[in-house]
Design a protein around this motif. Structure first.
Motif, PDB file in Angstrom:
ATOM      1  N   LEU A 205      16.003 -15.679 -86.542  1.00 50.05           N
ATOM      2  CA  LEU A 205      16.499 -14.312 -86.609  1.00 50.05           C
ATOM      3  C   LEU A 205      15.972 -13.487 -85.442  1.00 50.05           C
ATOM      4  N   SER A 206      16.855 -12.698 -84.832  1.00 47.55           N
ATOM      5  CA  SER A 206      16.429 -11.785 -83.777  1.00 47.55           C
ATOM      6  C   SER A 206      15.716 -10.598 -84.427  1.00 47.55           C
ATOM      7  N   PRO A 207      14.948  -9.818 -83.660  1.00 46.85           N
ATOM      8  CA  PRO A 207      14.286  -8.631 -84.235  1.00 46.85           C
ATOM      9  C   PRO A 207      15.275  -7.669 -84.891  1.00 46.85           C
ATOM     10  N   ASP A 208      16.458  -7.494 -84.293  1.00 47.12           N
ATOM     11  CA  ASP A 208      17.457  -6.605 -84.889  1.00 47.12           C
ATOM     12  C   ASP A 208      17.985  -7.167 -86.208  1.00 47.12           C
ATOM     13  N   GLU A 209      18.176  -8.480 -86.262  1.00 44.79           N
ATOM     14  CA  GLU A 209      18.640  -9.109 -87.503  1.00 44.79           C
ATOM     15  C   GLU A 209      17.582  -8.984 -88.591  1.00 44.79           C
ATOM     16  N   LYS A 210      16.319  -9.145 -88.223  1.00 50.01           N
ATOM     17  CA  LYS A 210      15.239  -8.978 -89.206  1.00 50.01           C
ATOM     18  C   LYS A 210      15.228  -7.559 -89.747  1.00 50.01           C
ATOM     19  N   LEU A 211      15.406  -6.580 -88.875  1.00 54.77           N
ATOM     20  CA  LEU A 211      15.404  -5.180 -89.292  1.00 54.77           C
ATOM     21  C   LEU A 211      16.562  -4.882 -90.231  1.00 54.77           C
ATOM     22  N   GLU A 212      17.713  -5.475 -89.967  1.00 56.23           N
ATOM     23  CA  GLU A 212      18.872  -5.256 -90.828  1.00 56.23           C
ATOM     24  C   GLU A 212      18.711  -5.899 -92.201  1.00 56.23           C
ATOM     25  N   LEU A 213      17.724  -6.758 -92.369  1.00 58.11           N
ATOM     26  CA  LEU A 213      17.450  -7.393 -93.655  1.00 58.11           C
ATOM     27  C   LEU A 213      16.246  -6.772 -94.351  1.00 58.11           C
ATOM     28  N   CYS A 214      15.884  -5.545 -93.947  1.00 56.12           N
ATOM     29  CA  CYS A 214      14.730  -4.853 -94.527  1.00 56.12           C
ATOM     30  C   CYS A 214      15.168  -3.670 -95.369  1.00 56.12           C
ATOM     31  N   LEU A 215      14.430  -3.470 -96.443  1.00 57.68           N
ATOM     32  CA  LEU A 215      14.525  -2.249 -97.222  1.00 57.68           C
ATOM     33  C   LEU A 215      13.173  -1.563 -97.125  1.00 57.68           C
ATOM     34  N   ILE A 216      13.197  -0.243 -97.038  1.00 55.20           N
ATOM     35  CA  ILE A 216      11.966   0.540 -97.078  1.00 55.20           C
ATOM     36  C   ILE A 216      11.963   1.226 -98.433  1.00 55.20           C
ATOM     37  N   GLY A 217      10.809   1.312 -99.040  1.00 51.41           N
ATOM     38  CA  GLY A 217      10.762   1.914-100.369  1.00 51.41           C
ATOM     39  C   GLY A 217       9.469   2.642-100.640  1.00 51.41           C
ATOM     40  N   THR A 218       9.524   3.505-101.631  1.00 48.23           N
ATOM     41  CA  THR A 218       8.341   4.220-102.100  1.00 48.23           C
ATOM     42  C   THR A 218       8.448   4.402-103.600  1.00 48.23           C
ATOM     43  N   MET A 219       7.307   4.516-104.245  1.00 49.99           N
ATOM     44  CA  MET A 219       7.259   4.800-105.672  1.00 49.99           C
ATOM     45  C   MET A 219       7.153   6.306-105.853  1.00 49.99           C
ATOM     46  N   LEU A 220       7.920   6.842-106.793  1.00 50.36           N
ATOM     47  CA  LEU A 220       7.862   8.272-107.068  1.00 50.36           C
ATOM     48  C   LEU A 220       6.674   8.569-107.978  1.00 50.36           C
ATOM     49  N   THR A 221       5.510   8.622-107.360  1.00 50.83           N
ATOM     50  CA  THR A 221       4.274   8.943-108.069  1.00 50.83           C
ATOM     51  C   THR A 221       3.226   9.381-107.062  1.00 50.83           C
ATOM     52  N   ASP A 222       2.295  10.195-107.509  1.00 47.07           N
ATOM     53  CA  ASP A 222       1.163  10.582-106.669  1.00 47.07           C
ATOM     54  C   ASP A 222       0.011   9.599-106.811  1.00 47.07           C
ATOM     55  N   LYS A 223       0.086   8.767-107.855  1.00 51.10           N
ATOM     56  CA  LYS A 223      -0.963   7.773-108.092  1.00 51.10           C
ATOM     57  C   LYS A 223      -0.787   6.602-107.133  1.00 51.10           C
ATOM     58  N   SER A 224      -1.874   5.903-106.869  1.00 50.01           N
ATOM     59  CA  SER A 224      -1.742   4.706-106.037  1.00 50.01           C
ATOM     60  C   SER A 224      -1.154   3.581-106.889  1.00 50.01           C
ATOM     61  N   VAL A 225      -0.358   2.755-106.256  1.00 45.14           N
ATOM     62  CA  VAL A 225       0.352   1.669-106.935  1.00 45.14           C
ATOM     63  C   VAL A 225      -0.494   0.408-106.880  1.00 45.14           C
ATOM     64  N   ARG A 226      -0.548  -0.307-107.985  1.00 44.67           N
ATOM     65  CA  ARG A 226      -1.237  -1.604-108.019  1.00 44.67           C
ATOM     66  C   ARG A 226      -0.340  -2.607-107.298  1.00 44.67           C
ATOM     67  N   PHE A 227      -0.634  -2.775-106.010  1.00 43.16           N
ATOM     68  CA  PHE A 227       0.250  -3.524-105.116  1.00 43.16           C
ATOM     69  C   PHE A 227       0.500  -4.954-105.585  1.00 43.16           C
ATOM     70  N   LYS A 228      -0.539  -5.698-105.892  1.00 44.91           N
ATOM     71  CA  LYS A 228      -0.373  -7.101-106.313  1.00 44.91           C
ATOM     72  C   LYS A 228       0.477  -7.197-107.573  1.00 44.91           C
ATOM     73  N   ALA A 229       0.221  -6.307-108.523  1.00 49.23           N
ATOM     74  CA  ALA A 229       1.000  -6.310-109.767  1.00 49.23           C
ATOM     75  C   ALA A 229       2.462  -5.978-109.489  1.00 49.23           C
ATOM     76  N   MET A 230       2.713  -5.035-108.569  1.00 43.49           N
ATOM     77  CA  MET A 230       4.073  -4.680-108.203  1.00 43.49           C
ATOM     78  C   MET A 230       4.781  -5.881-107.570  1.00 43.49           C
TER      79      MET A 230
END
Length: 120
Positions: free
Chosen positions: A22-47
């Motif tokens: 995959l080219s860098p542009d192809e990799k970028l097109e296969l990405c989603l960016i996300g955030t959790m709607l909370t002020d608390k820190s997210v348990r990353f491993k559990a997520m």
């Protein structure tokens, strides 16, 4: 789940056999960016484990924590990414996950994540 590859960092443990074609542009097109709607820190491993068991991608997905409650979801097949994106909204620990597709030129930390499309 044998093809699932989830890493703590964006650079560690990449499967170069799959991502090398995959080219860098192809990799970028296969990405989603996300955030959790909370002020608390997210348990990353559990997520990671929660979404791995829910999503079950046909190829692999790498989830990286990039800042605060902001995460990068790197898929390796457009079908997996599109299926996950369209099947939302997703929640973890009673907090909504806001997802957006990345486009060429988008800065992951600057992408506005403030709306979720849902049926009522």
């Amino acid at each position: 789940m044998e093809n699932l590859n989830i890493n703590d960092t964006s650079s560690g443990g990449r499967n170069h056999a799959d991502s090398a074609s995959l080219s860098p542009d192809e990799k970028l097109e296969l990405c989603l960016i996300g955030t959790m709607l909370t002020d608390k820190s997210v348990r990353f491993k559990a997520m990671q484990e929660c979404f791995a068991s829910l999503w079950r991608p046909s190829q692999q997905v790498e989830i990286a924590a990039i800042a605060g409650n902001r995460f990068l979801f790197q898929f390796f097949h457009w079908w997996d990414m599109e299926r996950i994106f369209q099947a939302g909204p997703w929640t973890f620990d009673n907090h909504m996950l806001v997802l957006k597709k990345l486009a060429i030129g988008d800065e992951p930390l600057a992408v506005k994540l403030d709306e979720v499309e849902m049926w009522v």
